[in-house]
Design an enzyme around this catalytic site. Structure first.
Site, mmCIF file in Angstrom:
data_model
loop_
_atom_site.group_PDB
_atom_site.id
_atom_site.type_symbol
_atom_site.label_atom_id
_atom_site.label_comp_id
_atom_site.label_asym_id
_atom_site.label_seq_id
_atom_site.Cartn_x
_atom_site.Cartn_y
_atom_site.Cartn_z
ATOM 1 N N CYS A 163 32.353 34.426 43.092
ATOM 2 C CA CYS A 163 33.592 34.336 42.312
ATOM 3 C C CYS A 163 33.643 33.184 41.327
ATOM 4 O O CYS A 163 34.504 33.166 40.458
ATOM 5 C CB CYS A 163 34.793 34.257 43.244
ATOM 6 S SG CYS A 163 34.966 35.735 44.227
ATOM 7 N N HIS B 222 41.344 39.328 38.797
ATOM 8 C CA HIS B 222 40.184 38.448 38.996
ATOM 9 C C HIS B 222 38.918 39.267 38.732
ATOM 10 O O HIS B 222 38.359 39.869 39.640
ATOM 11 C CB HIS B 222 40.240 37.938 40.448
ATOM 12 C CG HIS B 222 39.072 37.151 40.920
ATOM 13 N ND1 HIS B 222 38.195 36.482 40.100
ATOM 14 C CD2 HIS B 222 38.629 36.908 42.189
ATOM 15 C CE1 HIS B 222 37.271 35.879 40.831
ATOM 16 N NE2 HIS B 222 37.509 36.133 42.097
ATOM 17 N N CYS C 253 37.432 29.325 44.795
ATOM 18 C CA CYS C 253 36.790 29.545 46.091
ATOM 19 C C CYS C 253 35.713 30.609 45.916
ATOM 20 O O CYS C 253 35.758 31.397 44.982
ATOM 21 C CB CYS C 253 37.812 29.969 47.141
ATOM 22 S SG CYS C 253 38.742 31.441 46.703
#
Lengths: 736, 402
Positions: B91, B358, B388
């Site tokens: 991510c 996202h 994160c």
């Protein structure tokens, strides 16, 4: 061919029949010689043009239970020798080669070009079922007693002769992993549904079926050796694989807390093997097998759960000079939960049970409980309607002690009170006469003192069942000072008849199992008082390998009972004999808050009428202090839970309460679920080494108190580099 | 050591990551090309000076596989000489791409670089690239693998965030995003996605639900409860954090980051490069850091990496004017606020991934751009951007206006 363990016959059609029938044994078992002979047969069948194919069956009532586990012990010893002589890596290589011998022979069978068919006439387990799996066709007898399966996991091993690879190529990955994890014995029809066997047929027809399959042109090529083969769940790295593997890894942890390397090796072998062609897959499986064979967990579990348990079940502690007792009629005094359970297992083993209570209605209530138990078995398909009728027909209920007449054995399970027990003893003895054996199922009262009420104390013994009786496999047989050999022999014969495992212990407060359990529960109490979050106490106990957390276990036993035992100990031995903080905690729970445990729905946990139990939030207020959970040393908590029990077992040995390490180990696992991967309470110490264990105890003693003080016997053993098995087993065997 | 400056940044709007999303018809390459071309065209950038293009992409397979950065540099007409490399740190890939680009400049080996990222989650699919971590027992067991939603629920349980807490944060994210859009805060850095004829396919974040309130969120069932229980992951969570009696599942689609398609790019260069392309630097990259964190909770890396990057920069938490913490799940942000006792008015002030989505490999670059625009708009100086990361990691970057 030079065959001793097999018969080889060739019929007119060129189909060979190989009958496995070892001389001097009731069951076939895989030995090095069996493997050699099997290889000769495979070479012969493969080479002889006149032989079309081969059917393998057994000349015994069963097919085979698999490998001789003592053979594995010898292999481990060879490894140690090689390690000293040839070095670590060469020893590991040699061990790997020997560990895969059986797998290679089976693969030779599978690829020799001729069709092999297994005609499975009865129980076929472990390495024997792996032989069947290597055959190109399997038919199993439609028999009540026939079972197939791979139970290796139960003794800390896994199927290392192709089992993981072939099962994972016969069924969906998730199903395969579940089968390998559970190690269950599977009935014929279920085996067919699972694709483990091709057909189920009447016993008399299986060899014919197998021959007919060969005669009809059955191919000597396994499905996975065909170019067109596709894995049942597709590739590991596929959407289907993603549905299986993450959960499989998680469920492994949920079920084992990562304490069982054999179960993890199954995951590795299947995951890696499914990405390889069969020969390489088998090689990888064998690498894991060699590793697991050398694991301390496998060694400990084989010794305790296979070897020792087998020896105890066969009556290792039985006085040989007493002829077997033919027990037909057993009296049971007290038709409560325990008494009814005892009547149930007694009748289930074909004996007559006379269930006595103070009035007919109470006695009948006990029988009604038996009815419930057997009915649920029928409902689950584990028993037939006729079994139920027969079982209940063997249980007589009465309020009249005279109905005990003719019983060879009476087991008393009345209220835990000396006066009540003494009266029951006198009345029963009057009815059964001086020669019958009287056994008390007391869990707390010394047998010697109870025997004082008996006019024939040599025929008085303790037979301590665990709750629930129908499920728990352990029975503690307790010898009073005056208990005679015939009483012991009768008790052991009875325990054997009801298919439970006995351990023989000498008379002392708490006997053996409950002493260890009491320590375990107390440690949980003390951790709570130290300020550990209650959930953490419970969870770490399970991570240490215990089946139930100490607080939940205390709820099952009853907090009031725990307090009562504590107060009794205090009264008998003085305040120094108990932990006053523990007493304060229990008093607070029981007296102030009325929390008695599961029985009133309020203990360390709350028990809602619907849904799962949850820890009582009020526990926080009973903690004088709180500690930061992230600062708690998890390994230290695990040690405390196991050490505090193992120490008590060592004390029991020192005091002569337990005399045979096999009994301590077996009893600890099947009696109270002591971390099975350790092999039991004493194997846990032996595995660590007495010296290391003493160092650990000393460190724990300095931090947590005298309860971790090692007894002298351990200090002596540490100095002399002794183990419990080395020091006590020969002695135990000699006495027996 | 040379300093690395930010000269420009753009992002695509984020399209709903489903087959009915406006960007579903656009390939991953098309998205990456859009942002590279926008960087080139809007600044009249002489691409002859570009030394490298680094793009994050989390599922670099199929159309996104085989070094999509090089392909996009070519389709964006940067010229044959511009190389590209695709990186993956789950991510945070988009932020790591910017950091790697900056590192090349700081090391003095490159003058002008582009860091960014791309993800078409609707076309390639979450998890399409596989990987050993959840699957191979060797790592899955050791690292306490669980799906991120279960880890997010574990964080909420462990640090005491209730369903109301996480839902309230989600509502705030939606409200902030809606307000920022209505005031036009995102417009200047947005590269609309157009078809081959120049017709606009999407010029606005498509995932937002501005009308979201506590009541509408309350209707959603926890998304990871069944997975946690039946898949065995709750038990894994408890083995890793035995102080927890049971995992309380609070996350659902409404308080977790949205699955979307999109791309972002950031132009990074030395002071010298700025003079060559005749651009003023907008900010400098003051420090960045990566860290591995406790893998079971998995998503608390931002806390650890923030401590690390602050230490590297010789700064205190109070020196940061603005925080962008990726809203992977509401509990991640709430834990961050709790750990540093931060005022929520300094964090994700224009909403985040719960509202806008996202796009895995692109988000880091987008967040850095959002932070820079907000610093300029509000006249503040310093921002910290952090995300994160799967398997328990964190990446953080501190930027400072110049």
């Amino acid at each position: 061919m030079n065959l001793i363990n097999f018969r080889f016959e060739l019929d007119a059609d060129g189909i060979a029949l190989l009958t496995w029938d070892m001389a001097g044994r009731s069951m076939n078992v895989i030995t090095p010689q069996v493997i050699d002979e099997l290889e000769q047969v495979i070479d012969h069948v493969g080479a002889e043009a006149a032989i079309t194919g081969c059917v393998i069956t057994s000349g015994k009532q069963t097919f085979s239970g698999g490998a001789d586990l003592s053979m594995l012990g010898a292999a481990a010893a060879d490894y140690q020798t090689a390690r000293q002589e040839k070095g670590e890596e060469e020893a590991a290589r040699l061990f790997f080669e020997s560990a895969r011998r059986l797998s290679l022979v089976y693969r030779k069978l599978e690829t020799c070009g001729k069709p092999f068919a297994a005609a499975i006439n009865g129980v076929c387990l472990g390495g024997a079922f792996e032989l069947a799996l290597a055959c190109h066709y399997r038919v199993v007898a439609d028999d009540d007693k026939a079972r197939v399966g791979l139970p290796e996991i139960k003794v800390g091993l896994f199927p290392g002769a192709g089992g993981t690879q072939r099962v994972a190529r016969l069924m969906h990955t998730g199903d395969a992993l579940q089968m390998l994890f559970k190690g269950e014995q599977i009935r014929p029809k279920a085996a067919k549904t699972m694709n483990l066997v091709h057909d189920v047929a009447p016993l008399g027809e299986i060899v014919g079926k197998a021959k007919a399959w060969i005669a009809a042109g059955g191919k000597g090529v396994a499905p996975w050796d065909e170019n067109t083969f596709k894995l049942p769940s597709g590739k590991v790295f596929s959407p289907a694989g993603m549905m299986v593997w993450p959960a499989a890894n998680a469920i492994y942890r949920r079920e084992t807390h990562d304490n069982y390397p054999a179960a993890k090796a199954i995951l590795h072998a299947v995951y890696e093997g499914l990405q390889l062609p069969m020969d390489l897959a088998l090689r990888v499986e064998a690498r894991w097998f060699a590793k697991i064979l050398r694991s301390p967990e496998a060694a400990a579990m084989i010794r305790t759960l296979f070897v020792s348990m087998g020896e105890l079940n066969k009556g290792a502690r039985r006085p040989a000079h007493v002829s077997p007792a033919a027990i037909k009629r057993v009296g049971i005094l007290g038709a409560g939960f325990m008494g009814a359970g005892i009547a149930y297992v007694t009748a289930g083993a074909g004996m007559e049970g006379v269930l006595i209570d103070r009035d007919q209605a109470s006695a009948d209530k006990g029988k009604a409980f038996c009815d419930q138990l057997i009915s649920s078995q029928v409902l689950k398909g584990r028993a037939k309607g006729a079994d139920k009728e027969a079982l209940l027909g063997r249980i007589k209920t009465s309020a009249d002690y005279n109905d005990l007449a003719g019983a060879e054995l009476v087991i008393e399970a009345v209220f835990e009170d000396r006066t009540v027990k003494a009266e029951a003893t006198r009345k029963a003895r009057a009815a059964i006469g001086p020669d019958a054996i009287f056994a008390s199922n007391t869990s707390t009262l010394p047998i010697g003192s109870l025997a004082e009420a008996d006019s024939a104390p040599e025929n008085f013994i303790g037979v301590h069942f665990f709750s629930p009786v129908e499920k728990m496999l352990l029975v503690e047989v307790i010898l009073g000072a005056k208990t005679g050999d015939r009483a012991l022999a009768t008790a052991l014969d009875y325990v054997r008849a009801i298919k439970k495992t006995p351990i023989v212990v000498n008379d002392a407060r708490g006997f053996f199992a409950n002493r260890c359990v009491g320590n375990y529960i107390r440690e949980g109490h003390l951790m709570l008082l130290e300020g550990a979050p209650p959930a953490m106490i419970e969870n770490i106990a399970k991570m240490a390998g215990m089946p139930v957390g100490p607080l939940a276990l205390n709820d099952e036993v009853g907090l009031d009972l725990a307090l009562k035992i504590l107060e009794a100990t205090k009264q008998d031995l003085g305040g120094a004999a108990i932990d006053l903080n523990q007493e304060r905690l229990l008093k607070g729970l029981v007296v102030e808050h009325g929390r008695l445990g599961r029985k009133n729905g309020k203990g360390f946990y709350d028990y809602p009428s619907q849904g799962a139990k949850s820890l009582w939030p009020g526990l926080a207020a009973l903690q004088p202090t709180k500690c930061d959970p992230d600062a708690i040393d998890i390994a230290e908590f695990k040690h405390r839970f196991l050490v505090v029990q193992a120490l008590e077992a060592a004390r029991a040995i020192e005091e002569g309460v337990v005399t045979d390490p096999r009994e301590a180990d077996v009893g600890s696992i099947i009696g109270f679920g002591f971390a099975p991967f350790t092999g039991g309470v004493l194997s846990y110490i032996d595995g660590m080494g007495a010296a290391n264990f003493v160092v650990l105890c000393d460190r724990l003693r300095q931090t947590y108190g005298e309860r971790f003080s090692p007894p002298q016997i351990l200090i002596d053993m540490a100095k002399a580099h002794e183990t419990f098995y080395g020091r006590f087993l020969d002695e135990a065997r000699r006495v027996a | 050591m040379a300093e690395a400056f930010i000269y420009d940044h753009v992002r695509t709007p984020r399209g709903r990551g489903k087959s009915d999303g406006a960007l579903h018809e656009v390939s991953s390459l098309g998205l990456a090309t859009t942002v590279l071309r926008a960087i080139k065209d809007r600044g009249d950038l002489d691409t002859a000076l570009v030394d490298d293009v680094i793009l994050g992409c989390v599922d670099p397979v199929g159309e996104a596989g085989g070094d999509i950065a090089r392909a996009a540099a070519l389709t964006a007409d940067y010229g044959d000489h511009v190389p590209g490399v695709q990186i993956n740190r789950f991510c945070a890939s988009g932020l790591d791409a910017v950091n790697f680009a900056a590192a090349q400049v700081m090391a003095g080996q490159h003058e002008l670089t582009i860091g960014g990222g791309v993800e078409s989650m609707s076309r390639v699919g979450l998890g399409a690239s596989g990987g050993a971590w959840p699957v191979d027992p060797a790592i899955a067991i050791k690292s306490y693998f669980m799906p991120q939603g279960v880890s997010a629920d574990l964080i909420a349980t462990k640090y005491g965030f209730s369903r109301d807490d996480v839902d309230a944060y989600a509502v705030l994210s939606q409200q902030r995003a809606a307000a920022a859009w209505s005031k036009g805060y995102f417009t200047q850095s947005l590269a609309p996605v157009r078809d081959v004829n120049g017709v606009t396919l999407l010029d606005r974040d498509e995932h937002m639900r501005p009308s979201t309130d506590m009541q509408s969120l309350a209707a959603l069932k926890p998304a990871f409860a069944m997975m946690g229980e039946q898949g065995g992951f709750d038990a894994v969570a408890i083995d890793a954090h035995p102080d927890i009696e049971r995992v309380v599942h609070v996350h659902h689609a409404g308080n977790s980051s949205g699955i979307v398609d999109g791309a972002g790019a950031v132009l990074v260069g030395s002071a010298e490069a700025g003079r060559s392309i005749e651009k003023k630097p907008r900010a400098k990259i003051r420090a960045f850091a990566n860290i591995g964190s406790e893998p079971a909770m998995m998503l608390t890396g931002p806390v650890d990496v923030t401590k690390k990057v602050l230490a590297r920069a010789g700064m205190n938490i109070g020196d940061i004017d603005l925080f962008e913490v990726n809203e992977a799940f509401a509990s991640v942000v709430l834990r961050y606020l709790q750990a540093f006792d931060l005022d929520v008015e300094k964090l994700n002030v224009n909403g985040g991934a719960i509202a806008m989505g996202h796009p895995l490999g692109a988000t880091g670059a987008m967040l850095l751009g959002t932070a820079l625009d907000e610093l300029e708009r509000s006249g503040k100086t310093t921002a910290l951007i952090t995300l994160c990361i799967g398997a328990g990691m964190g990446t953080a970057t501190i930027i400072e206006r110049v």
